[in-house]
Design a protein around this motif. Sequence first.
Motif, PDB file in Angstrom:
ATOM      1  N   LYS A  54       0.837  -1.204   0.000  1.00 48.96           N
ATOM      2  CA  LYS A  54       0.000   0.000   0.000  1.00 48.96           C
ATOM      3  C   LYS A  54       0.871   1.253   0.000  1.00 48.96           C
ATOM      4  N   ALA A  55       1.946   1.248   0.784  1.00 50.96           N
ATOM      5  CA  ALA A  55       2.843   2.410   0.837  1.00 50.96           C
ATOM      6  C   ALA A  55       3.489   2.663  -0.524  1.00 50.96           C
ATOM      7  N   ALA A  56       3.904   1.605  -1.203  1.00 46.58           N
ATOM      8  CA  ALA A  56       4.511   1.751  -2.534  1.00 46.58           C
ATOM      9  C   ALA A  56       3.496   2.319  -3.520  1.00 46.58           C
ATOM     10  N   ASN A  57       2.272   1.815  -3.480  1.00 52.32           N
ATOM     11  CA  ASN A  57       1.237   2.313  -4.383  1.00 52.32           C
ATOM     12  C   ASN A  57       0.865   3.755  -4.043  1.00 52.32           C
ATOM     13  N   ALA A  84      10.778   6.160 -11.263  1.00 49.75           N
ATOM     14  CA  ALA A  84      11.598   5.552 -10.219  1.00 49.75           C
ATOM     15  C   ALA A  84      10.775   4.597  -9.354  1.00 49.75           C
ATOM     16  N   ASN A  85       9.487   4.819  -9.278  1.00 47.62           N
ATOM     17  CA  ASN A  85       8.612   3.937  -8.510  1.00 47.62           C
ATOM     18  C   ASN A  85       8.490   2.551  -9.133  1.00 47.62           C
ATOM     19  N   CYS A  86       8.536   2.486 -10.428  1.00 52.86           N
ATOM     20  CA  CYS A  86       8.235   1.244 -11.143  1.00 52.86           C
ATOM     21  C   CYS A  86       9.204   0.119 -10.785  1.00 52.86           C
ATOM     22  N   GLN A  87      10.476   0.393 -10.900  1.00 53.88           N
ATOM     23  CA  GLN A  87      11.461  -0.659 -10.664  1.00 53.88           C
ATOM     24  C   GLN A  87      11.395  -1.175  -9.229  1.00 53.88           C
ATOM     25  N   GLY A  88      11.311  -0.274  -8.267  1.00 47.64           N
ATOM     26  CA  GLY A  88      11.253  -0.701  -6.875  1.00 47.64           C
ATOM     27  C   GLY A  88      10.047  -1.571  -6.575  1.00 47.64           C
ATOM     28  N   HIS A 131       8.261  -3.322  -8.817  1.00 51.04           N
ATOM     29  CA  HIS A 131       8.357  -4.578  -9.556  1.00 51.04           C
ATOM     30  C   HIS A 131       9.336  -5.545  -8.913  1.00 51.04           C
ATOM     31  N   GLN A 132      10.428  -5.028  -8.379  1.00 53.71           N
ATOM     32  CA  GLN A 132      11.411  -5.917  -7.740  1.00 53.71           C
ATOM     33  C   GLN A 132      10.809  -6.627  -6.527  1.00 53.71           C
ATOM     34  N   GLN A 133      10.009  -5.926  -5.766  1.00 48.84           N
ATOM     35  CA  GLN A 133       9.476  -6.501  -4.543  1.00 48.84           C
ATOM     36  C   GLN A 133       8.138  -7.213  -4.738  1.00 48.84           C
ATOM     37  N   PHE A 134       7.311  -6.711  -5.615  1.00 51.25           N
ATOM     38  CA  PHE A 134       5.938  -7.196  -5.673  1.00 51.25           C
ATOM     39  C   PHE A 134       5.549  -7.870  -6.991  1.00 51.25           C
ATOM     40  N   ARG A 135       6.515  -8.194  -7.827  1.00 50.98           N
ATOM     41  CA  ARG A 135       6.228  -8.846  -9.096  1.00 50.98           C
ATOM     42  C   ARG A 135       7.141 -10.039  -9.254  1.00 50.98           C
ATOM     43  N   GLN A 136       6.570 -11.143  -9.700  1.00 59.62           N
ATOM     44  CA  GLN A 136       7.396 -12.318  -9.998  1.00 59.62           C
ATOM     45  C   GLN A 136       7.350 -12.582 -11.488  1.00 59.62           C
ATOM     46  N   ARG A 137       8.385 -13.170 -11.976  1.00 61.74           N
ATOM     47  CA  ARG A 137       8.451 -13.478 -13.410  1.00 61.74           C
ATOM     48  C   ARG A 137       8.535 -14.943 -13.620  1.00 61.74           C
TER      49      ARG A 137
END
Length: 147
Positions: free
Chosen positions: A102-105, A135-139, A141-147
């Motif tokens: 939520k904080a990231a969003n 700058a928000n995108c990479q951070g 995606h690294q924490q909340f996205r899996q590939r």
Amino acid sequence: MRLSALIVGLCVAASAALPALAQNETVIKERQQLMKNNAKAARTASEIIKGSQPFDAATAASLFTTLNEDAKKFATLFPEDSKTGGKTEAAPAIWEKPAEFKAANDKFIADTQAALDAKPADLDSFKTAFTKVAANCQGCHQQFRQR
């Protein structure tokens, strides 16, 4: 008689298990569409920054509006029944660390709103605003996205 009772019993057991297996693919598709919108906006912004598309203040505002509006919807699209299915790339961390997600969003919402409020009127001010937003995108995606 025993065979029909066994079949009925198996059907009841299977139907009881179905809700546990059901996935909310509608919400998964909705959040995937929002991410596609964001990717399209980011590509357009990149083209503007690289000079392959001319800077236009209305286009800049439209890009930031898309990102902001999508971010406001995005955090609501992660119910418990959408952890898997529909080729989701959502990482378990979304549900394990909901306050961080939520904080990231919320930061993304704030940064896109700040970009909108800044009303970039030229390429340099657009680059500055978009760099902060991106700058928000990479951070995230690294924490909340899996590939």
